[in-house]
Design an enzyme around this catalytic site. Structure first.
Site, short mmCIF file in Angstrom:
data_model
loop_
_atom_site.label_atom_id
_atom_site.label_comp_id
_atom_site.label_asym_id
_atom_site.label_seq_id
_atom_site.Cartn_x
_atom_site.Cartn_y
_atom_site.Cartn_z
N HIS A 126 2.52 5.88 -2.55
CA HIS A 126 1.38 5.19 -1.95
C HIS A 126 1.19 3.91 -2.78
CE1 HIS A 126 0.35 9.49 -1.34
NE2 HIS A 126 -0.20 9.11 -0.22
N ASP A 129 -0.51 4.47 -6.06
CA ASP A 129 0.15 5.33 -7.06
C ASP A 129 0.85 4.41 -8.06
OD1 ASP A 129 -0.37 7.44 -5.33
OD2 ASP A 129 1.67 7.44 -4.50
#
Ligand code: XUL
Ligand code: CO
Length: 452
Positions: free
Chosen positions: A117, A120
């Site tokens: 993501h 992240d």
């Protein structure tokens, strides 16, 4: 062969300033006779199975969020895992350290791909502009790491569920300003995915659903979700992106009801809104079981519609009703899944991404290796058994034989649409009561055990 950490080969790669997984070398295939816990027993990346290497059949990927960000925090307690790569206070430095650790792990475990993501990779900034700048810096760093290691990006995605602004949804938020913000975030996530040569792009709609129908205009929200997906697809295609867009079904959690409930629901949605050409499904084991399906069921639904795109590998807990995201270990079930995948022509452009986390009390860095070695071996064994069974047992024939009455003249006429209901009636009247035919379920089940 050795079973102690200290005597492992050291990896001779320079991966940033420090080594995070000290004492753990590249994980090699040693076969099932090996007692070395830091070796594969079944996953032999170059082994050819049915004309394709295991590496290309399975296309394993590491999930950035669990493996490098998941610190063990849960609703009942503080983090338990002190990841050394998260110790820097400066967000850019922390993101680089984390990426050093990530590429050290991914290259040592020998996975061809990773998935992320947007946030992240690096902490979200205070503004959209700051976030975009941070993503630019860390994606430059990732590009270099990918070039140096040969590791590739299986898919990227945008996190439209963690930030409080998305508490009422992302693309389906009743507030247009939030929808616009979500669009901007997806644009950035698409930009870095394309820059890094991502082979797919995922939408998991964690908060695209409702908590209460009383305050929800469901039809309007679904229209908005479709509009949003069309915009994202049109933008990326306009930039030359040729990969597949993937929707990841899940029935609930964090919302009471998620619109992407299961494979069948998502396929219906994509068909209704004219998105079948560009989208496929990313199916996750524990999401299937939350929807009261087996993973095999979800795979069958996707394969039947030519919509199987990629897999998120994990397992749930049979006694718990939530998404425990454990690493897969059940080989019997994986054989069943691999049968469906192989019969469906394999994973179409996606891979097997370990969307799984080590337990909160698995606090050694080595546990991350044990978890992935176990998951990769379980899938590899599932692949080997399923392939062997399909090639050498009478499984296919047995299943085909259940339908052999449709190979009769009248059966074929039924299948090709040249019989009407009166003709069926006349046939039944002349044939009389059909003879019983056993489903032979136990016989089918025993074939898997025989080939394990
Ligand atoms: C959540 C989940 C996500 C998606 C990507 O259950 O599976 O991590 O895979 O957003
Ligand atoms: Co997932």
């Amino acid at each position: 062969m050795s079973n102690s950490l200290g005597t492992q080969n050291k990896l001779n790669l320079t991966l940033g300033d420090r080594t995070y997984f000290e004492g753990i070398g590249p994980i090699a295939f040693e076969g099932r006779e090996s007692d070395n816990p830091f070796a594969f027993k079944y996953y032999d990346e170059n082994k050819v199975v049915g004309g394709t290497s295991m590496r290309d059949h399975l296309r394993f990927a590491t999930a950035y969020w669990h493996t490098f960000c998941g610190n063990g925090m849960d609703p009942f307690g503080a983090p338990t895992k002190e990841f050394p790569w998260l110790s820097a206070n400066d967000p850019i430095q922390q993101a680089k350290d984390k990426m050093d650790a990530a590429f050290e792990f991914i290259t040592k475990i020998g996975m061809p791909f990773y998935c992320f993501h947007d946030f992240d990779l690096i902490q979200e900034g205070a503004t959209l502009t700051e976030s975009a700048q941070r993503l630019e810096v860390i994606s430059d760093y990732a590009l270099q790491k990918q070039r140096d290691s040969g590791v590739k990006l299986l898919w990227g995605t945008a996190n439209l569920f963690s930030n409080p602004r998305y508490m009422n949804g992302g693309a389906t938020n009743p507030d247009f300003e939030v929808v616009a913000y979500a669009g901007a975030q997806v644009k950035h996530a698409l930009d870095i995915t394309m820059k890094l040569g991502g082979e797919n792009y995922v939408f998991w709609g964690g908060r695209e659903g409702y908590m209460s129908l009383l305050n929800t205009d469901m039809k309007r929200e679904l229209d908005h979700m479709a509009r949003f997906l069309h915009m994202a697809k049109d933008y990326a295609r306009g930039q030359g992106f040729q990969g597949t867009f993937l929707i990841e079904p899940k029935p609930m959690e964090p919302t009471k009801h998620q619109y992407d409930f299961d494979a069948a629901t998502v396929i219906g949605f994509l068909r209704e809104y004219d998105l079948m050409e560009d989208f496929k499904l990313n199916l996750e084991v524990n999401h299937a079981t939350l929807a009261q399906h087996s993973f095999q069921h979800e795979l069958e639904v996707a394969v039947g519609a030519n919509m199987l795109g990629s897999l998120d590998a994990n397992r749930g807990d049979y006694q718990n009703g939530w998404d425990t995201d454990q690493f897969p270990v059940n080989v019997y079930e994986l054989v069943e899944s691999m049968i469906v995948i192989l019969e469906g022509g394999g994973i179409q452009g996606g891979g097997v991404n370990f969307d799984a986390k080590t337990r909160r009390n698995s606090t050694d860095l080595a546990d991350i290796f044990h978890a992935h070695i176990g998951g990769m071996d379980a899938f590899a064994r599932g692949l080997l058994v399923a392939h062997n069974l399909l090639e050498n047992s009478n499984y296919r024939q047995l299943r085909k034989d259940r339908y052999n009455s449709f190979d009769s003249v009248k059966g074929q006429e039924f299948e090709n649409g040249s019989l009407d209901l009166q003709a069926l009636h006349a046939l039944a009247a002349s044939n009389g009561e059909p003879q019983q035919r056993s489903g032979q379920q136990e016989l089918f089940e025993n074939i898997i055990n025989q080939y394990l």
